[in-house]
Motif scaffolding. Sequence first.
Motif, PDB file in Angstrom:
ATOM      1  N   GLN A 279     -11.678  -5.551  -3.502  1.00 17.43           N
ATOM      2  CA  GLN A 279     -11.142  -5.670  -4.800  1.00 17.43           C
ATOM      3  C   GLN A 279     -10.177  -4.652  -5.366  1.00 17.43           C
TER       4      GLN A 279
ATOM      5  N   ARG B  94       8.655  -2.741  -5.927  1.00 18.37           N
ATOM      6  CA  ARG B  94       9.720  -3.717  -5.677  1.00 18.37           C
ATOM      7  C   ARG B  94      10.741  -3.706  -6.985  1.00 18.37           C
TER       8      ARG B  94
ATOM      9  N   ASP C  45       9.759 -10.821  -2.504  1.00 15.12           N
ATOM     10  CA  ASP C  45       9.212 -10.946  -1.475  1.00 15.12           C
ATOM     11  C   ASP C  45       9.124 -12.215  -0.627  1.00 15.12           C
TER      12      ASP C  45
ATOM     13  N   ASN D 139      -6.960  -4.769  -2.682  1.00 19.34           N
ATOM     14  CA  ASN D 139      -5.989  -5.788  -3.222  1.00 19.34           C
ATOM     15  C   ASN D 139      -5.352  -5.618  -4.390  1.00 19.34           C
ATOM     16  N   THR D 140      -6.150  -4.970  -5.305  1.00 21.57           N
ATOM     17  CA  THR D 140      -5.576  -4.645  -6.818  1.00 21.57           C
ATOM     18  C   THR D 140      -4.463  -3.701  -6.562  1.00 21.57           C
ATOM     19  N   GLU D 141      -5.074  -2.437  -5.876  1.00 20.44           N
ATOM     20  CA  GLU D 141      -4.006  -1.398  -5.676  1.00 20.44           C
ATOM     21  C   GLU D 141      -2.708  -1.770  -5.000  1.00 20.44           C
ATOM     22  N   LEU D 142      -3.135  -2.493  -3.846  1.00 15.24           N
ATOM     23  CA  LEU D 142      -1.870  -2.718  -2.956  1.00 15.24           C
ATOM     24  C   LEU D 142      -0.666  -3.820  -3.751  1.00 15.24           C
ATOM     25  N   GLU D 143      -1.625  -4.744  -4.422  1.00 17.36           N
ATOM     26  CA  GLU D 143      -0.499  -5.587  -5.332  1.00 17.36           C
ATOM     27  C   GLU D 143       0.216  -4.798  -6.291  1.00 17.36           C
ATOM     28  N   ARG D 144      -0.590  -3.861  -7.142  1.00 18.54           N
ATOM     29  CA  ARG D 144       0.125  -3.059  -8.229  1.00 18.54           C
ATOM     30  C   ARG D 144       1.070  -2.301  -7.625  1.00 18.54           C
TER      31      ARG D 144
ATOM     32  N   SER E 111       2.983  -2.539  -4.839  1.00 17.58           N
ATOM     33  CA  SER E 111       3.697  -3.343  -4.237  1.00 17.58           C
ATOM     34  C   SER E 111       4.831  -4.041  -5.443  1.00 17.58           C
ATOM     35  N   LYS E 112       4.110  -4.213  -6.430  1.00 16.08           N
ATOM     36  CA  LYS E 112       5.035  -4.889  -7.477  1.00 16.08           C
ATOM     37  C   LYS E 112       5.739  -3.551  -8.099  1.00 16.08           C
TER      38      LYS E 112
END
Length: 616
Positions: free
Chosen positions: A513, A527, A559, A516-521, A523-524
């Motif tokens: 969890q 970008r 992306d 995934n949360t940190e990578l998504e945050r 990455s957004k």
Amino acid sequence: MEFSRSYFIRSSHAACLFILIIISTHHSTGYASDQFTIFILHSYSQEYPWTRTQHKGFVDTLYSQSNHELQISTEYLDTKRKKYSKEYAAQFSDYLKNKYNGYTPDLIYVTDDNALKFTLDYIIDIFGETSVIFSGVNDYSVLTRLDREHITGVFEKKEITQNLKFIYAIDEPPDEILIVGDDSNTYRAIRYEISEQLTDYPRVKANYISSNKIDEVAEELKSSKTKYLFLTTIGGFIDSKNKNLTINDSIKKISASGDFIIFSMEDTYLDHGILGGYVTSGSRQGITAAKLALENINGKAVSDIYPVLDSPNAFIFDHKELTRRNISIPPAFKASTIILNSPPSFYEKHKFYIISSIIILFTLLLILLTSFLFILSFKNSQIKKHTLNLKKISDTLNTAQQIAHLGNWEWNLTTGKASWSEETYRIFDTSPEETEASYENILKFIPDDEREKIDATIKETLRTLKPYEIEHRILTNKHKTVFIRQIGCIHKNKDDDSIILIGTLHDITRTKQNENTELERLSKIERYQEALIEWSRVDYENLEQAIQRATEISSNTLDVERVSIWLYNDDYTSIQCHDLFQKDIGHTKGLELFKSDYPDYFMALSSNKMIVVNDA
């Protein structure tokens, strides 16, 4: 007087036999009996398209299907250039008698009405009672003059009724049609046949326009407002200097005389604004005649080979003209229709790029698969080593497992007994009293959509004795979803030689969890920050550069691999790719999609609705 050439064609096999004849006269008799001589007489020039296609269809069929060595001689009356008359026919007869003195063919093939007329009047005097096969003959009345012991062939029928049926299927029934021809003997035979056919269509008035002078025909056409025009035979037109016109020149002159929808009744006229139609086919005439000739060559008497009265015709249309006239082929005609000049398919247009992309993708997949197998093999060896050491630290295992959220289980394949560690029960939110330790009960905690895959992976280990490592979800006894990394291998117990499947269950839910949360945050954020910076640098004065930066920035921010911008043309009948950005290629442009080819795209654009395109 100059007449057309004759020629001799022999296969490579026949050439070898020819050499053997020179070496040994003993084989000469056998060679001669296998040879079949054919004399061909055409009504028109060897360069006239109708003649050329008949000749090719006939000769190609014979060479591909006959077992004999064929010796073919060809002559041309050339009566599109020189009018056929008794005097000319007599002169041509004298020419043939002199040139072919002592020559008697096994078969004669003649094309079109003038050559058959000459054959009926003169051929016996020249070659004797030789078998005759004809094609392309319009005048059905010659049936009464045919010597059925020696002559048969294929008739050519210009069928206007089939064309009228097509018109009725796409338009209102016409009150009037134009019939155009060169006023030759062939035209007059066709006119008679058309008049007979039109008795079934009393409401359709046919205006016949004919002359051998193209200017007279063109002048009369200019004053006509009739919508539909039919071409019969037009190879005999001459210009103001009495010079024979080519088919293309005649068609151009007729097309320029008015805005007619022009139907051809012959396949050689499909060019320069001709829609097409139910046409006589020179190639099919020649092929059909060749099949009759093969029957005779193989021993069947001409009297037993009945003439082909049903002309081998076909519906043929030009795609460009159909599109220009906005005409769609009715369903009832599609199966029997040939379309010329159809646009290439997407694959045909981009074949090189598609094949190249497949090769590159396959190479990359091969490299990735090799790398994955190497890494997996290395990991498996490490897992096996660590798994085999677990038994040595059994006294501290429970504490360590609780700290690490790592449980283990064993399944003795020899005895069928299984055991779970304390942490395994905790991960499943159950107890030994509630749930019996077994392999089947482990599978019950795995959701339905993953269970079959996990079971297959573990059974593959049982079969190959190779370790496994998998990640999956479980649904605990308290209906909580937990992410698990499961590792297992086969162990052989040295004490009793039993086979044991040993597995570990690692609860990686929190890690998964957070990951995934940190990578998504991140990455957004990254970008979007980059996008804002990049947009601030765009020079909007330069529209071309601004559009290219728009596709590039959008691709990176969202992306996605491809982003493109399309612009309408002036009349909104097509959209053109102004810029396509692909991460692995860069910027390209130029592809154009037409409204007639992709109506769903344009409907979505005009209605501002979103559509799913599965075959883009």
